[in-house]
Design a protein around this motif. Sequence first.
Motif, mmCIF file in Angstrom:
data_model
loop_
_atom_site.group_PDB
_atom_site.id
_atom_site.type_symbol
_atom_site.label_atom_id
_atom_site.label_comp_id
_atom_site.label_asym_id
_atom_site.label_seq_id
_atom_site.Cartn_x
_atom_site.Cartn_y
_atom_site.Cartn_z
ATOM 1 N N LYS A 156 -5.548 10.409 7.588
ATOM 2 C CA LYS A 156 -6.723 10.881 8.307
ATOM 3 C C LYS A 156 -7.820 9.837 8.170
ATOM 4 O O LYS A 156 -8.328 9.585 7.076
ATOM 5 C CB LYS A 156 -7.191 12.225 7.741
ATOM 6 C CG LYS A 156 -8.164 12.921 8.661
ATOM 7 C CD LYS A 156 -8.217 14.408 8.364
ATOM 8 C CE LYS A 156 -8.807 15.164 9.534
ATOM 9 N NZ LYS A 156 -8.758 16.615 9.322
ATOM 10 N N VAL B 24 -11.477 8.111 8.441
ATOM 11 C CA VAL B 24 -12.823 8.683 8.211
ATOM 12 C C VAL B 24 -13.474 9.100 9.520
ATOM 13 O O VAL B 24 -14.289 10.015 9.531
ATOM 14 C CB VAL B 24 -13.794 7.721 7.499
ATOM 15 C CG1 VAL B 24 -13.537 7.675 6.021
ATOM 16 C CG2 VAL B 24 -13.798 6.353 8.103
ATOM 17 N N LEU C 172 -6.200 14.044 2.354
ATOM 18 C CA LEU C 172 -6.690 12.813 2.981
ATOM 19 C C LEU C 172 -6.082 11.565 2.356
ATOM 20 O O LEU C 172 -6.064 10.497 2.962
ATOM 21 C CB LEU C 172 -8.215 12.729 2.861
ATOM 22 C CG LEU C 172 -9.028 13.844 3.510
ATOM 23 C CD1 LEU C 172 -10.504 13.646 3.222
ATOM 24 C CD2 LEU C 172 -8.791 13.871 5.011
ATOM 25 N N CYS C 173 -5.635 11.711 1.115
ATOM 26 C CA CYS C 173 -5.177 10.529 0.370
ATOM 27 C C CYS C 173 -3.858 9.993 0.917
ATOM 28 O O CYS C 173 -2.964 10.748 1.257
ATOM 29 C CB CYS C 173 -5.007 10.896 -1.103
ATOM 30 S SG CYS C 173 -4.384 9.546 -2.103
ATOM 31 N N ASN C 174 -3.744 8.648 0.973
ATOM 32 C CA ASN C 174 -2.546 7.980 1.455
ATOM 33 C C ASN C 174 -1.731 7.378 0.333
ATOM 34 O O ASN C 174 -0.711 6.776 0.573
ATOM 35 C CB ASN C 174 -2.923 6.832 2.389
ATOM 36 C CG ASN C 174 -3.648 7.313 3.580
ATOM 37 O OD1 ASN C 174 -3.051 7.808 4.508
ATOM 38 N ND2 ASN C 174 -4.965 7.243 3.555
ATOM 39 N N GLY C 175 -2.274 7.452 -0.877
ATOM 40 C CA GLY C 175 -1.571 6.827 -1.990
ATOM 41 C C GLY C 175 -1.491 5.329 -1.875
ATOM 42 O O GLY C 175 -0.556 4.701 -2.360
ATOM 43 N N CYS C 176 -2.472 4.695 -1.238
ATOM 44 C CA CYS C 176 -2.387 3.259 -0.991
ATOM 45 C C CYS C 176 -2.566 2.437 -2.264
ATOM 46 O O CYS C 176 -2.159 1.293 -2.327
ATOM 47 C CB CYS C 176 -3.402 2.818 0.065
ATOM 48 S SG CYS C 176 -5.110 2.811 -0.491
ATOM 49 N N GLY C 177 -3.187 3.031 -3.280
ATOM 50 C CA GLY C 177 -3.265 2.337 -4.561
ATOM 51 C C GLY C 177 -4.511 1.526 -4.785
ATOM 52 O O GLY C 177 -4.684 0.909 -5.830
ATOM 53 N N GLN C 178 -5.403 1.508 -3.817
ATOM 54 C CA GLN C 178 -6.595 0.670 -3.998
ATOM 55 C C GLN C 178 -7.530 1.221 -5.060
ATOM 56 O O GLN C 178 -8.191 0.474 -5.763
ATOM 57 C CB GLN C 178 -7.335 0.547 -2.677
ATOM 58 C CG GLN C 178 -6.491 -0.116 -1.637
ATOM 59 C CD GLN C 178 -7.359 -0.833 -0.647
ATOM 60 O OE1 GLN C 178 -8.040 -1.791 -0.975
ATOM 61 N NE2 GLN C 178 -7.363 -0.359 0.560
ATOM 62 N N GLU D 128 0.820 -1.217 0.000
ATOM 63 C CA GLU D 128 0.000 0.000 0.000
ATOM 64 C C GLU D 128 0.853 1.266 0.000
ATOM 65 O O GLU D 128 0.350 2.358 0.285
ATOM 66 C CB GLU D 128 -0.946 -0.031 1.209
ATOM 67 C CG GLU D 128 -1.981 -1.137 1.075
ATOM 68 C CD GLU D 128 -2.864 -1.294 2.289
ATOM 69 O OE1 GLU D 128 -2.837 -0.410 3.162
ATOM 70 O OE2 GLU D 128 -3.567 -2.309 2.354
ATOM 71 N N ARG E 243 3.923 14.024 -0.306
ATOM 72 C CA ARG E 243 3.124 12.806 -0.145
ATOM 73 C C ARG E 243 2.836 12.205 -1.506
ATOM 74 O O ARG E 243 2.784 12.915 -2.498
ATOM 75 C CB ARG E 243 1.772 13.133 0.516
ATOM 76 C CG ARG E 243 1.859 13.380 1.994
ATOM 77 C CD ARG E 243 0.467 13.597 2.520
ATOM 78 N NE ARG E 243 0.496 14.067 3.894
ATOM 79 C CZ ARG E 243 -0.589 14.515 4.524
ATOM 80 N NH1 ARG E 243 -1.745 14.571 3.904
ATOM 81 N NH2 ARG E 243 -0.502 14.920 5.773
ATOM 82 N N ARG E 244 2.573 10.918 -1.460
ATOM 83 C CA ARG E 244 2.128 10.241 -2.675
ATOM 84 C C ARG E 244 0.604 10.273 -2.643
ATOM 85 O O ARG E 244 0.003 9.853 -1.655
ATOM 86 C CB ARG E 244 2.640 8.801 -2.623
ATOM 87 C CG ARG E 244 2.249 7.909 -3.767
ATOM 88 C CD ARG E 244 2.667 6.486 -3.404
ATOM 89 N NE ARG E 244 1.712 5.538 -3.913
ATOM 90 C CZ ARG E 244 1.833 4.925 -5.095
ATOM 91 N NH1 ARG E 244 2.868 5.149 -5.838
ATOM 92 N NH2 ARG E 244 0.908 4.068 -5.494
ATOM 93 N N CYS F 241 -12.033 3.697 -1.449
ATOM 94 C CA CYS F 241 -11.092 4.541 -0.695
ATOM 95 C C CYS F 241 -11.358 4.412 0.803
ATOM 96 O O CYS F 241 -12.420 4.779 1.288
ATOM 97 C CB CYS F 241 -11.226 5.989 -1.113
ATOM 98 S SG CYS F 241 -10.098 7.054 -0.197
ATOM 99 N N PRO F 242 -10.393 3.878 1.553
ATOM 100 C CA PRO F 242 -10.654 3.659 2.977
ATOM 101 C C PRO F 242 -10.619 4.953 3.793
ATOM 102 O O PRO F 242 -11.134 4.980 4.895
ATOM 103 C CB PRO F 242 -9.514 2.731 3.416
ATOM 104 C CG PRO F 242 -8.780 2.357 2.180
ATOM 105 C CD PRO F 242 -9.073 3.393 1.162
ATOM 106 N N SER F 243 -10.037 6.010 3.241
ATOM 107 C CA SER F 243 -9.963 7.217 4.059
ATOM 108 C C SER F 243 -10.917 8.300 3.586
ATOM 109 O O SER F 243 -10.884 9.417 4.089
ATOM 110 C CB SER F 243 -8.533 7.734 4.078
ATOM 111 O OG SER F 243 -8.054 7.883 2.766
ATOM 112 N N GLY F 244 -11.761 7.986 2.623
ATOM 113 C CA GLY F 244 -12.740 8.968 2.167
ATOM 114 C C GLY F 244 -12.114 10.123 1.418
ATOM 115 O O GLY F 244 -12.674 11.212 1.346
#
Lengths: 321, 661
Positions: free
Chosen positions: A220, A222, B585-591, A88, B617-618, B637-640
């Motif tokens: 962050k 949700v 908010l994005c983590n760049g996790c790729g999902q 990830e 950040r990615r 997207c897990p982080s919205g």
Amino acid sequence: MQRIVDKINELFANGTVDRVLGWKVGEFSYDRTPYVFTKEGGLDGFAYDSFCANNLSKYLIAESRKEGKVLVLLKPCDTYSYNQLVAENRIKTENVYTVSIPCKGKVDVEKLKAMGMTGITDIVENGEELTVTTLYGDEKVNRCDVLCEKCLACQKTAKECDEAIEGEAYEKPHKDRFATVEELEAMSPEERFAFWRKELSKCIRCNACRNVCPACSYIKCVFDNDNSGIASKANTDEFQENMFHIIRAFHVAGRCTDCGECSRVCPQGIPLHLLNRKFIKEINELYGEYQAGDNTESRGPLTSFTKEDCEPSIVYEKGGK
Amino acid sequence: MQRIGVFVCWCGSNIAATVDVAAVAEAAKLEPAVAFATDYQYMCSESGQSMIKDAVKEHNLTGIVIASCSPRMHETTFRKTAQAAGLNPYMVEIANLREQCSWVHKNKEEATEKAIVLMRTAVAKLTLNQPLIAGESSVTKRALVIGGGIAGIQTALDIADAGYEVDIVEKKPTIGGKMAQLDKTFPTLDCAACILTPKMVDVATNDKITIYSYSEVEEVKGFVGNFTAKIRRKARYVDEELCTGCGACTEKCPSKKNPNEFNMGLDNRTAIYIPFAQAVPKVPVIDAKNCIKFKTGKCGLCATVCPSNAIKYDQEDTFVEENYGAIVVATGFNPIKLDEFGELGYGQIPDVITSLEYERLMNAAGPTKGHVLRPSDGKKPKKIVFVQCVGSRGQSCREKGYCSKICCMYTAKHAILTKDHYPEMDVDVFYIDVRTPGKNYDEFYRRAVEEYDVNYIKGQVGKIYEENGKVMVQGSDMLGNKQLTVEADLVVLATAIEPDETARSIGTMLTASMDTNDFFTEAHAKLRPVESPTAGIYLSGVCQGPKDVPETVSQAGAAASKVIGLLAKDKLVGNPCVAGSNPLLCNGCGQCANVCPYGAISYVEEEVRGPGVREVRRYAVVNEAVCQGCGACTVTCPSGAMDLKGFTNRQIMAEVDAICK
């Protein structure tokens, strides 16, 4: 443990790594706290034994972004979390030196307390026997009787690391990790609802499960994002509060490596791992066996799509289980 | 604060009979953001739309809610109305009071209550709407036709005729499909080959058409106007470029006892074979399973006799990737398998055959050179019994619920042709109903009964068995109100047809919806019968539902005209309801990129600035020209961080809140 210490000192000395992510003896003799040891500070207080249950992989999100190279000690189960985090893009692998270390299962001190031992001042490990010193005298217990829930069904072998430190051969306990999930599935919807209401209503929203979870690694969450419209909702009433765990289980579905940290850290003893295992079981049944973190390449079944995927009607075929 | 207008449509009596439309309008007036609300008989009419435009101006509205039919019906209409009134077209929300309310409820009080909730939901969403501007995308001027039967052939020819490039992908070694196997065609009785093979030649010689025979579509990506398909060209072990089609290899091949698929297994073919004389391309294929060279490594006779060195035993599957603007599905049908119809004796009694097998027996190019001879002893039968509706119109799980449509007519054709060749032969037909709508169809059937003296028996067949060298057909005669046992020499089963077995996977690949029988669903049963609901996907032939040759050809032409209409455009107006990610908010996790069916998401590693944040950040970025707004990324997207314009998470939550209020 000595071999680990020697290896670290060797790597410190030859300049391979600058810091070590390991465990340090804490306030109580059986407390083990994740700690970053530096070359300068040395390994004072370092420990690796039956009480080092913490999964250290998640700390690498921050540690790998710092200057220099960090060595991380990974138990077999932690190597999966590490792989998943790499998949990830959460860890900068170029700053990490991974070392897999052996594990014979970790002791759950809560289980000792549940046996009625209070005022524990010291626990000494001697082979398969633990001597627990309490204010009220010594007691002896079998190590295998007080292992963490997550260790009872652990069949994981270490994934590839930069370095592997082998341990002595060890027969793992052989509990079927889906046995309890199957018991829940066998319940009527009402019984199951009652079970989860009872368990989840114990929640005090301390967020320990979320904070420890290597899959909950978001900048962050949700639940912290006012814009999501979920954050405030989960606080409004008791039932919506229960939904926190269900939403969390959905968020980690397909990414959870079943490391069991959520249940281990829950101060209320909620069996949160059962929610994750239910998802894992479903995924295995619907899409074939899948282990998150098995490698850093594969797309999880929930985020990939093949023509062989089951149709949505499977939900009806399976009924409300 | 928005000023919203709510317009409640009666839809004549469609909505007004079940929903108290005035009460809905009154309830709307109580909503905080609503500045104006009214109801009217037909909002979509000229005067209804004028009313909306006037109200926008008069009440200075910032957005409108139309409480009417499904957005699929008139959303575009009302977006145009809004635009004409000076609003952004995306400041329109539709509350579906018809399909999702009045049509599905009977109790007026309850329906009105629900209608008010639906109206409130739309108002709640609209309060969070933002004006959106649509982008444009280009159109690749090339079409892909999947399936090379008469449907695919006709579609390809018509598209090519308009000047566009077309590729046909056919999984069999030759194009032609089922029609190539037929003898004569009803109701005119012209020979199928005589009318089909010139079309096959047209396809082969048309410089706009490329045939990928013995090939399958492996993967499709993209969206209307911009599809990319990966085509697997299966190894036929014969070089198509070098082969001259002389046929020397097929004559010399020593492996001669392989069931001939083209003749429904009624005779044998060699391991290297050309399916039939007029095959296009006329290039043989090696059936590696039965080829001695492949099985034992010894032989290689075909390579020895080939004058042009075209035999390539080491050939492997190759892949072609091509871009297309439109895709036509023409995957056709197959007769169902009769394994579960044990009582009819097919497979056990050699003289019980299917109608497609009979078709081959009657065909001059067939295994018996057109003479009707029984498979068991090669003798001419004296009595033939035809059984209709085998596996069609049934209710059990082994049967199809639908009418296969073509069987009544081809059975009449079989009966007529049989009696024409052999006037002395006795012909019975068991039927449930005879269904002959169509030009000159009923006349054709009546000719069978009146001129050719075919004995039609109304009733179903319960059992077929062998006795003293005869095939006994036990059935009922419902007009005579009696049970019959007919002694026959040959029995022909009019087997139900079903979509080709590849249809389901192709449907999944194209995200084109299908019904429970695996027939492709049309965008609208009456008004858009040749389009799939998925933009850019068109339907031709039996893949959409049972039809005969004339209907298939008409539909093929219709599908082609729709494709031409699309390819003629230089630009397609895109959908502004696209996704976008919030770098904070994005983590760049790729999902999100994993689930994106259009490949619209990529990642950048750049500095992110926000309140208390300044770091590299990615994070995900969406190519808005490629995004189709399906929303898969937003729910993954897990982080919205990912949100869909026009359907933001906040809008959806506002809708849910409005329903729960």
